[in-house]
Design a protein around this motif. Structure first.
Motif, PDB file in Angstrom:
ATOM      1  N   TYR A  74       0.834  -1.202   0.000  1.00 17.79           N
ATOM      2  CA  TYR A  74       0.000   0.000   0.000  1.00 17.79           C
ATOM      3  C   TYR A  74       0.868   1.251   0.000  1.00 17.79           C
ATOM      4  O   TYR A  74       2.094   1.179   0.067  1.00 17.79           O
ATOM      5  CB  TYR A  74      -0.974  -0.002   1.175  1.00 17.79           C
ATOM      6  CG  TYR A  74      -0.355  -0.226   2.535  1.00 17.79           C
ATOM      7  CD1 TYR A  74       0.322   0.793   3.195  1.00 17.79           C
ATOM      8  CD2 TYR A  74      -0.450  -1.461   3.160  1.00 17.79           C
ATOM      9  CE1 TYR A  74       0.880   0.584   4.441  1.00 17.79           C
ATOM     10  CE2 TYR A  74       0.106  -1.677   4.411  1.00 17.79           C
ATOM     11  CZ  TYR A  74       0.766  -0.647   5.047  1.00 17.79           C
ATOM     12  OH  TYR A  74       1.331  -0.861   6.288  1.00 17.79           O
ATOM     13  N   THR A  96      -2.468  -2.682  -3.267  1.00  6.24           N
ATOM     14  CA  THR A  96      -3.381  -1.628  -2.836  1.00  6.24           C
ATOM     15  C   THR A  96      -2.687  -0.266  -2.884  1.00  6.24           C
ATOM     16  O   THR A  96      -2.864   0.561  -1.996  1.00  6.24           O
ATOM     17  CB  THR A  96      -3.951  -1.918  -1.426  1.00  6.24           C
ATOM     18  OG1 THR A  96      -2.878  -2.160  -0.522  1.00  6.24           O
ATOM     19  CG2 THR A  96      -4.869  -3.117  -1.432  1.00  6.24           C
ATOM     20  N   THR A  98      -1.950   3.522  -3.815  1.00  4.58           N
ATOM     21  CA  THR A  98      -2.879   4.646  -3.899  1.00  4.58           C
ATOM     22  C   THR A  98      -2.193   5.855  -4.533  1.00  4.58           C
ATOM     23  O   THR A  98      -0.991   5.860  -4.749  1.00  4.58           O
ATOM     24  CB  THR A  98      -3.390   5.031  -2.499  1.00  4.58           C
ATOM     25  OG1 THR A  98      -2.267   5.302  -1.655  1.00  4.58           O
ATOM     26  CG2 THR A  98      -4.236   3.925  -1.898  1.00  4.58           C
ATOM     27  N   ASN A 119      -4.889  -1.796  -8.701  1.00  9.01           N
ATOM     28  CA  ASN A 119      -4.497  -1.087  -7.501  1.00  9.01           C
ATOM     29  C   ASN A 119      -5.564  -0.031  -7.254  1.00  9.01           C
ATOM     30  O   ASN A 119      -6.603  -0.057  -7.905  1.00  9.01           O
ATOM     31  CB  ASN A 119      -3.107  -0.450  -7.693  1.00  9.01           C
ATOM     32  CG  ASN A 119      -1.989  -1.450  -7.480  1.00  9.01           C
ATOM     33  OD1 ASN A 119      -1.660  -1.798  -6.359  1.00  9.01           O
ATOM     34  ND2 ASN A 119      -1.411  -1.921  -8.585  1.00  9.01           N
TER      35      ASN A 119
END
Length: 136
Positions: A74, A96, A98, A119
Motif C-alpha cells: 500500500y 493496494t 494509492t 491497484n
C-alpha cells in the motif's frame, strides 16, 4: 532489510535466508544478483507482503526487474524509483497502491514492461505516456 521489515517479512510465505549476511552471498529468496553481486531482480509475487515500499528501495541502482504482484503493498510508489534507470520490468499488479499515476516512472527510460493495474490508483493517465517508447 528495510524492505523486509516494512513489508512484514517475518510473515511472508517464503523468507528463506533474508537477514543472513549479504543477499547475493546467502541467496535470499526472491533476489537475483549478477556476477558483481549487484541485485538485478526482486521477485516476491504472491508472497504475502503487507506494507509499503521504503524509499531505500531506490538505492538498488542495478535493479532490472521487480515482480511484486498480488501482495498487499500500500501507499505510493516511492520517489526514489526514479533512480532505477536500469529497470526494464516493473510488475506491481494487484496490490493496494494509492495516489495518481506515479510520474516518476517517466524517468525509467529502459522500462519495457509495466503493470500497475488492479491497484487503487486514481485519475487519468498522463499525456506523457507515449514517452515510454520501449514498452510492449
Amino acid at each position: 532489510m528495510e524492505f523486509y521489515n516494512s513489508t512484514n517479512g517475518p510473515y511472508w510465505y517464503n523468507n528463506a535466508n533474508w537477514g543472513k549476511g549479504l543477499p547475493c552471498y546467502y541467496n535470499w529468496f526472491g533476489v537475483t544478483c549478477d556476477n558483481n553481486d549487484n541485485i538485478i531482480k526482486v521477485s516476491l509475487s504472491s508472497n504475502k507482503l503487507i506494507g509499503s515500499i521504503p524509499e531505500s528501495f531506490g538505492q538498488l541502482s542495478s535493479l532490472r526487474q521487480v515482480y511484486l504482484k498480488t501482495n498487499t503493498i500500500y501507499g505510493s510508489i516511492p520517489q526514489s524509483f526514479s533512480n532505477l534507470t536500469s529497470l526494464t520490468d516493473l510488475n506491481l499488479y494487484s496490490n493496494t497502491l494509492t495516489g495518481s499515476f506515479p510520474e516518476i516512472l517517466f524517468n525509467l527510460t529502459s522500462l519495457q514492461s509495466l503493470d500497475i493495474s488492479y491497484n487503487s490508483l486514481a485519475g487519468q493517465l498522463p499525456d506523457k505516456f507515449d514517452s515510454f517508447t520501449s514498452l510492449t
